[in-house]
Design a protein around this motif. Structure first.
Motif, PDB file in Angstrom:
ATOM      1  N   ARG A 108      39.449  31.270   1.143  1.00 23.30           N
ATOM      2  CA  ARG A 108      39.991  32.629   1.128  1.00 23.30           C
ATOM      3  C   ARG A 108      41.290  32.741   0.321  1.00 23.30           C
ATOM      4  NH1 ARG A 108      38.381  31.660   6.460  1.00 23.30           N
ATOM      5  NH2 ARG A 108      36.378  32.631   6.894  1.00 23.30           N
ATOM      6  N   ASP A 109      41.372  32.036  -0.777  1.00 24.97           N
ATOM      7  CA  ASP A 109      42.579  32.073  -1.603  1.00 24.97           C
ATOM      8  C   ASP A 109      42.881  33.473  -2.138  1.00 24.97           C
ATOM      9  OD1 ASP A 109      43.453  29.488  -1.366  1.00 24.97           O
ATOM     10  OD2 ASP A 109      42.614  28.803  -3.263  1.00 24.97           O
ATOM     11  N   PHE A 110      41.852  34.219  -2.487  1.00 27.05           N
ATOM     12  CA  PHE A 110      42.072  35.531  -3.106  1.00 27.05           C
ATOM     13  C   PHE A 110      42.020  36.674  -2.092  1.00 27.05           C
ATOM     14  CE2 PHE A 110      40.713  32.884  -6.678  1.00 27.05           C
ATOM     15  CZ  PHE A 110      41.726  33.161  -7.578  1.00 27.05           C
ATOM     16  N   LEU A 111      41.495  36.409  -0.896  1.00 17.65           N
ATOM     17  CA  LEU A 111      41.431  37.436   0.147  1.00 17.65           C
ATOM     18  C   LEU A 111      42.830  37.952   0.456  1.00 17.65           C
ATOM     19  CD1 LEU A 111      39.713  38.997   2.231  1.00 17.65           C
ATOM     20  CD2 LEU A 111      40.112  37.100   3.819  1.00 17.65           C
ATOM     21  N   THR A 112      43.806  37.053   0.499  1.00 18.03           N
ATOM     22  CA  THR A 112      45.182  37.454   0.799  1.00 18.03           C
ATOM     23  C   THR A 112      45.781  38.327  -0.298  1.00 18.03           C
ATOM     24  OG1 THR A 112      46.038  35.413  -0.185  1.00 18.03           O
ATOM     25  CG2 THR A 112      45.618  35.392   2.198  1.00 18.03           C
ATOM     26  N   LEU A 113      45.161  38.294  -1.482  1.00 17.44           N
ATOM     27  CA  LEU A 113      45.622  39.131  -2.595  1.00 17.44           C
ATOM     28  C   LEU A 113      44.810  40.425  -2.711  1.00 17.44           C
ATOM     29  CD1 LEU A 113      45.974  36.302  -5.277  1.00 17.44           C
ATOM     30  CD2 LEU A 113      47.795  37.312  -3.891  1.00 17.44           C
ATOM     31  N   GLY A 114      43.919  40.649  -1.736  1.00 20.40           N
ATOM     32  CA  GLY A 114      43.058  41.832  -1.778  1.00 20.40           C
ATOM     33  C   GLY A 114      41.931  41.694  -2.786  1.00 20.40           C
ATOM     34  N   TRP A 117      36.427  39.520  -3.596  1.00 26.22           N
ATOM     35  CA  TRP A 117      35.312  39.345  -4.531  1.00 26.22           C
ATOM     36  C   TRP A 117      35.506  38.107  -5.395  1.00 26.22           C
ATOM     37  CZ3 TRP A 117      36.085  39.451  -9.801  1.00 26.22           C
ATOM     38  CH2 TRP A 117      37.312  39.975 -10.237  1.00 26.22           C
ATOM     39  N   ARG A 118      36.766  37.743  -5.692  1.00 22.42           N
ATOM     40  CA  ARG A 118      37.002  36.528  -6.471  1.00 22.42           C
ATOM     41  C   ARG A 118      36.635  35.276  -5.669  1.00 22.42           C
ATOM     42  NH1 ARG A 118      39.616  37.339 -11.368  1.00 22.42           N
ATOM     43  NH2 ARG A 118      40.965  39.164 -11.495  1.00 22.42           N
ATOM     44  N   ASP A 119      36.901  35.312  -4.364  1.00 21.19           N
ATOM     45  CA  ASP A 119      36.498  34.184  -3.514  1.00 21.19           C
ATOM     46  C   ASP A 119      34.977  34.031  -3.522  1.00 21.19           C
ATOM     47  OD1 ASP A 119      39.085  33.407  -2.616  1.00 21.19           O
ATOM     48  OD2 ASP A 119      39.058  34.982  -1.096  1.00 21.19           O
ATOM     49  N   ALA A 149      31.587  33.892   2.090  1.00 21.56           N
ATOM     50  CA  ALA A 149      32.504  34.598   1.191  1.00 21.56           C
ATOM     51  C   ALA A 149      32.012  36.018   0.911  1.00 21.56           C
ATOM     52  CB  ALA A 149      32.677  33.825  -0.111  1.00 21.56           C
ATOM     53  N   MET A 150      30.714  36.182   0.798  1.00 18.88           N
ATOM     54  CA  MET A 150      30.155  37.515   0.531  1.00 18.88           C
ATOM     55  C   MET A 150      30.434  38.475   1.687  1.00 18.88           C
ATOM     56  SD  MET A 150      28.795  37.564  -2.495  1.00 18.88           S
ATOM     57  CE  MET A 150      27.530  38.817  -2.576  1.00 18.88           C
ATOM     58  N   THR A 151      30.560  37.971   2.907  1.00 22.60           N
ATOM     59  CA  THR A 151      30.794  38.851   4.058  1.00 22.60           C
ATOM     60  C   THR A 151      32.192  39.455   4.048  1.00 22.60           C
ATOM     61  OG1 THR A 151      31.564  37.095   5.545  1.00 22.60           O
ATOM     62  CG2 THR A 151      29.175  37.532   5.480  1.00 22.60           C
ATOM     63  N   PHE A 152      33.115  38.869   3.312  1.00 23.46           N
ATOM     64  CA  PHE A 152      34.481  39.383   3.258  1.00 23.46           C
ATOM     65  C   PHE A 152      34.667  40.437   2.175  1.00 23.46           C
ATOM     66  CE2 PHE A 152      35.124  35.418   5.512  1.00 23.46           C
ATOM     67  CZ  PHE A 152      35.981  35.813   6.528  1.00 23.46           C
ATOM     68  N   CYS A 153      33.674  40.627   1.335  1.00 22.71           N
ATOM     69  CA  CYS A 153      33.788  41.578   0.236  1.00 22.71           C
ATOM     70  C   CYS A 153      33.572  43.002   0.700  1.00 22.71           C
ATOM     71  CB  CYS A 153      32.768  41.254  -0.861  1.00 22.71           C
ATOM     72  SG  CYS A 153      33.134  39.755  -1.745  1.00 22.71           S
ATOM     73  N   ASP A 154      34.367  43.883   0.154  1.00 26.76           N
ATOM     74  CA  ASP A 154      34.180  45.317   0.349  1.00 26.76           C
ATOM     75  C   ASP A 154      32.894  45.701  -0.379  1.00 26.76           C
ATOM     76  OD1 ASP A 154      34.297  48.133  -0.380  1.00 26.76           O
ATOM     77  OD2 ASP A 154      36.390  48.094   0.239  1.00 26.76           O
ATOM     78  N   GLU A 155      32.138  46.625   0.177  1.00 20.15           N
ATOM     79  CA  GLU A 155      30.862  47.007  -0.446  1.00 20.15           C
ATOM     80  C   GLU A 155      31.020  47.464  -1.890  1.00 20.15           C
ATOM     81  OE1 GLU A 155      28.068  49.565   1.514  1.00 20.15           O
ATOM     82  OE2 GLU A 155      28.413  48.561   3.424  1.00 20.15           O
ATOM     83  N   GLN A 156      32.097  48.173  -2.200  1.00 18.04           N
ATOM     84  CA  GLN A 156      32.305  48.654  -3.558  1.00 18.04           C
ATOM     85  C   GLN A 156      32.742  47.541  -4.505  1.00 18.04           C
ATOM     86  OE1 GLN A 156      33.419  50.560  -0.875  1.00 18.04           O
ATOM     87  NE2 GLN A 156      31.761  52.018  -1.148  1.00 18.04           N
ATOM     88  N   MET A 157      33.295  46.473  -3.972  1.00 16.21           N
ATOM     89  CA  MET A 157      33.797  45.384  -4.813  1.00 16.21           C
ATOM     90  C   MET A 157      32.996  44.103  -4.599  1.00 16.21           C
ATOM     91  SD  MET A 157      36.078  46.473  -6.780  1.00 16.21           S
ATOM     92  CE  MET A 157      36.762  44.974  -7.421  1.00 16.21           C
TER      93      MET A 157
END
Length: 175
Positions: A108-114, A117-119, A149-157
């Motif tokens: 989750r390196d990029f999750l903290t940056l919002g 989708w990068r994760d 990782a896909m479960t943490f993505c916003d549907e639009q992103m």
């Protein structure tokens, strides 16, 4: 006055590859001549500009690797320099090198940056590298990481797993 960092950012939206490459080349030339070439920001910007160039040449590849590695020598923990170096190796089908780089990222390196989708993209590319390398030993873990990782993505992103689809299609045609 020419602003090279802005030119690199603007180039991302330029659809014409010739115009895009000219803009990126101007930024690289300017930074090489005017910038503090020993700074992390300049090295990263030049490596990213080389990465964004359309022509897939040895000169482009050498520029990407040289400048992003220089940036990482200055700042070894910079996520984006590491990310684009991994993308470059993946694009060049250097799966061992790409996997080595992508494996340095935490789940989750990029999750903290919002940027969840990068994760998911990193997890997808780890999975693709393992598939390409026929790494059966670590495949289950890679699949789990990608699905999680896909479960943490916003549907639009939530990016389509383009590389995974291409990898699986390529494998089905050769196996």
């Amino acid at each position: 006055m020419f602003r090279p960092f802005q030119a690199i950012e603007d180039a991302e939206c330029v659809p014409d590859p010739h115009v895009r490459d000219r803009l990126l080349e101007a930024a690289i030339t300017f930074l090489s001549a005017q910038g503090d070439v020993q700074s992390f920001e300049v090295q990263y910007a030049m490596g990213y500009a080389w990465y964004q160039r359309c022509a897939d040449t040895k000169i482009r590849s050498d520029g990407v690797i040289h400048h992003l590695r220089n940036a990482l020598q200055i700042n070894p923990d910079h996520k984006y320099a590491l990310l684009y170096l991994g993308h470059h190796y993946y694009d060049q089908r250097q799966f061992v090198e790409a996997l080595d780089i992508f494996s340095k990222f935490q789940d989750r390196d990029f999750l903290t940056l919002g940027q969840a989708w990068r994760d998911s993209k990193v997890a997808e590319l780890v999975l693709c590298c393992r598939l390409q390398l026929r790494d059966q030993k670590n495949l289950k873990e890679a699949i789990h990481r990608f699905c999680e990782a896909m479960t943490f993505c916003d549907e639009q992103m939530n990016p389509a797993p383009k590389e995974l689809t291409e990898t699986l299609m390529g494998m089905s045609s050769t196996d």
